[in-house]
Design a protein around this motif. Structure first.
Motif, short mmCIF file in Angstrom:
data_model
loop_
_atom_site.label_atom_id
_atom_site.label_comp_id
_atom_site.label_asym_id
_atom_site.label_seq_id
_atom_site.Cartn_x
_atom_site.Cartn_y
_atom_site.Cartn_z
N SER A 7 3.32 -84.57 68.30
CA SER A 7 3.98 -85.93 68.68
C SER A 7 5.37 -86.02 68.87
O SER A 7 6.20 -85.45 68.29
CB SER A 7 3.07 -86.84 68.23
N SER A 8 5.45 -87.23 69.80
CA SER A 8 7.17 -87.38 70.38
C SER A 8 7.47 -87.09 68.00
O SER A 8 8.48 -87.33 68.34
CB SER A 8 7.20 -88.33 71.01
N GLN A 9 7.33 -88.09 67.44
CA GLN A 9 7.43 -88.22 66.81
C GLN A 9 7.35 -86.97 65.43
O GLN A 9 8.58 -86.86 64.37
CB GLN A 9 6.65 -89.35 65.22
N HIS A 10 6.15 -86.23 65.55
CA HIS A 10 6.58 -85.31 65.45
C HIS A 10 8.23 -84.02 65.76
O HIS A 10 8.37 -83.65 64.77
CB HIS A 10 5.35 -84.19 65.29
N ARG A 13 11.55 -85.16 63.96
CA ARG A 13 11.34 -84.81 62.56
C ARG A 13 11.64 -83.38 62.59
O ARG A 13 12.50 -83.28 61.82
CB ARG A 13 9.86 -85.38 61.49
#
Length: 112
Positions: A7-10, A13
Motif C-alpha cells: 500500500s502507499s503507507q507500506h 515506510r
C-alpha cells in the motif's frame, strides 16, 4: 505488470527504512542495499513475499535506480593486480583453439 502488493503507507515506510543503512537492519559489513536484502526487509516489515524480479520492478516503479560505486576501493592494489595479470592469468587462461576443419552439418561428420 502485476498489481502492487504494498500500500502507499507500506511504501512510505519502506522508503524511510531504505534511507537508513543496511547495518541498522542487521546486515553485515557490506553497506549496500541489494535486491535480496530489500526482499528480506519487505518480508520482515510487512510479511509480504516478493521475488527478486518483483523487488526490482517495485523499486524502478517508484523511481529508485541501480547504483554503481563512483570510485575504486581504497584498498585496491594496482601492483598486485598487474602481477596477477602477468604471472597467474596466463597459467589459468585456457589456450586458444587452433583452426580445424569441421562439418557444416550437425548430423553428418566431415569426410577425409
Amino acid at each position: 505488470m502485476s498489481p502492487e502488493k504494498l500500500s502507499s503507507q507500506h511504501w512510505a515506510r519502506l522508503e524511510t527504512e531504505l534511507k537508513r543503512s543496511p547495518l541498522a537492519h542487521g546486515f553485515g559489513d557490506d553497506q549496500r542495499w541489494t535486491l535480496a536484502r530489500v526482499k528480506t526487509l519487505i518480508g520482515k516489515l510487512f510479511h509480504i513475499a516478493y521475488t527478486i524480479e518483483g523487488v526490482s520492478e517495485l523499486l524502478r516503479r517508484h523511481g529508485w535506480s541501480v547504483q554503481v560505486p563512483a570510485r575504486r576501493a581504497l584498498e585496491r592494489d594496482e601492483q598486485a593486480i598487474a602481477t596477477w595479470k602477468a604471472e597467474v592469468w596466463p597459467a589459468v587462461k585456457p589456450p586458444r583453439r587452433t583452426w580445424a576443419p569441421t562439418s557444416a552439418s550437425k548430423t553428418r561428420q566431415a569426410r577425409g
